[in-house]
Scaffold this active site. Structure first.
Site, mmCIF file in Angstrom:
data_model
loop_
_atom_site.group_PDB
_atom_site.id
_atom_site.type_symbol
_atom_site.label_atom_id
_atom_site.label_comp_id
_atom_site.label_asym_id
_atom_site.label_seq_id
_atom_site.Cartn_x
_atom_site.Cartn_y
_atom_site.Cartn_z
ATOM 1 N N ASP A 254 26.561 135.037 14.791
ATOM 2 C CA ASP A 254 25.789 134.752 13.579
ATOM 3 C C ASP A 254 25.651 135.952 12.643
ATOM 4 O OD1 ASP A 254 24.122 136.269 15.176
ATOM 5 O OD2 ASP A 254 22.321 135.134 14.699
ATOM 6 N N GLU A 255 26.571 136.900 12.728
ATOM 7 C CA GLU A 255 26.439 138.103 11.908
ATOM 8 C C GLU A 255 27.802 138.748 11.701
ATOM 9 O OE1 GLU A 255 23.489 142.007 11.852
ATOM 10 O OE2 GLU A 255 23.922 141.006 13.743
#
Length: 338
Positions: free
Chosen positions: A94-95
């Site tokens: 998620d990054e």
């Protein structure tokens, strides 16, 4: 991404939007993987036992976990990133870091690109994200955290030190609990304090590598480029038991399952490990790790199992109840490397 796992689950459960909610298995020994911002406002955090979260908020919504779904949405988000630049470095599911220095003629300034990406991710996936913009990876990452939730923060080059220096020392990459204790004892509490400290003093306290690294970061110097090929740093497997375990042989049987998984993963990627590690969390949440560096790297599951069992024996548990046990392979090299 903002509270990524929770945000994905809420797409299927819009009735819970705005309520304190967590992504976790609803089981007695479950640990929270992600918490909504409403839950965070009540003191609930990721990695917290679900039982503790329920004590803080008895009505917290437990949304469950679906990692296949998170992977699917992660791929959609990363595909949007790649439409702006080929220089995308995923940090996790998620990054990611993006180098947009070559995209400004086509899409506008870095700040404009940040707003475009945030809007597109929301429009095309329904998921919120936050973006930090800066001239270095270190500062951009801090800015993205400060922008949460649903925001964009830009740190201009000439504003970097003004932004960094008031922050607590824990904001520096590489400052964990033990390093923070050393720095606090020396009266260094902010990033500015570290910047003002003589570099040789930091090296004397923390060693050559860490001392120099923290001194550079404190002055906003981070020369690392966005790396499009991610290199695995370690491969592991761990399990939290539904009930505490004291049976030594059962622990070794669990380690065999973990070792076989780790060995299989290593062989599938044609890599081997020079370091094998054991992780144990006891019923009182005390955590210990032990590792062994090998003369020759390995991907053989039985060898990995033998080593972690020896490490477990060396701990001399003495009947202590174990909550979690895990295996990790690190210092990874290409298979066949001597």
């Amino acid at each position: 991404m903002d509270a990524f796992f929770v945000s994905v689950e809420l797409l299927d459960h819009p009735e819970y939007v705005g309520l304190p909610s967590v992504a976790a298995h609803d089981a007695p020994r479950s640990v929270i993987s992600s918490a909504s911002y409403e839950a965070r406002a009540l003191g609930i955090r990721s990695a917290m036992p679900l039982s503790a979260a329920k004590r803080l908020c008895p009505n917290v919504v437990v949304l469950g976990l679906n990692f296949a779904k998170y992977k699917e949405y992660s791929q959609k988000v990363m595909a949007i990133f790649h439409e702006y630049t080929p220089l995308v470095e995923p940090l996790s599911i998620d990054e990611a870091f993006l180098d947009v220095s070559g995209a400004t003629k086509l899409f506008g300034s870095a700040e404009q690109i940040a707003h475009q990406i945030r809007a597109r991710v929301l429009a095309e996936t329904g998921l919120p994200c936050s973006v930090g913009v800066a001239e270095s990876k270190f500062v951009a990452k801090i800015a993205s955290g400060k922008a949460k939730p649903r925001g964009v923060m830009v740190v201009e080059p000439d504003e970097t030190l003004e932004f960094l220096h008031p922050l607590p020392i824990e904001a520096l990459w590489g400052v964990g609990r033990k390093t923070a204790e050393v720095l606090h004892k020396r009266g260094l509490h902010t990033v500015g304090d570290v910047a003002d400290a003589p570099e040789q003093s930091l090296i004397g306290a923390l060693g050559e590598s860490t001392g120099h690294h923290l001194h550079e970061l404190a002055w906003g110097r981070d020369a690392r480029q966005v790396q499009t090929e991610r290199v695995e740093k370690s491969i592991g497997r761990e399990h939290t038991f539904n009930a505490d375990v004291t049976d030594h042989e059962f622990l070794k049987a669990t380690l065999l399952d973990h070792a076989e998984h780790v060995g299989r993963t290593l062989r599938a990627q044609d890599i081997e490990a020079r370091t094998i590690g054991l992780k144990v969390t006891f019923s009182d949440f005390e955590q210990v790790t032990r590792s062994r560096t090998l003369m020759e790297p390995t991907s053989v599951s039985r060898e990995i199992h033998r080593i972690v069992c020896e490490l477990l024996d060396e701990l001399r548990l003495g009947g202590r109840a174990v909550r979690l046990i895990g295996v990790r392979a690190a210092s990874l090299v290409e298979a066949g490397t001597a």
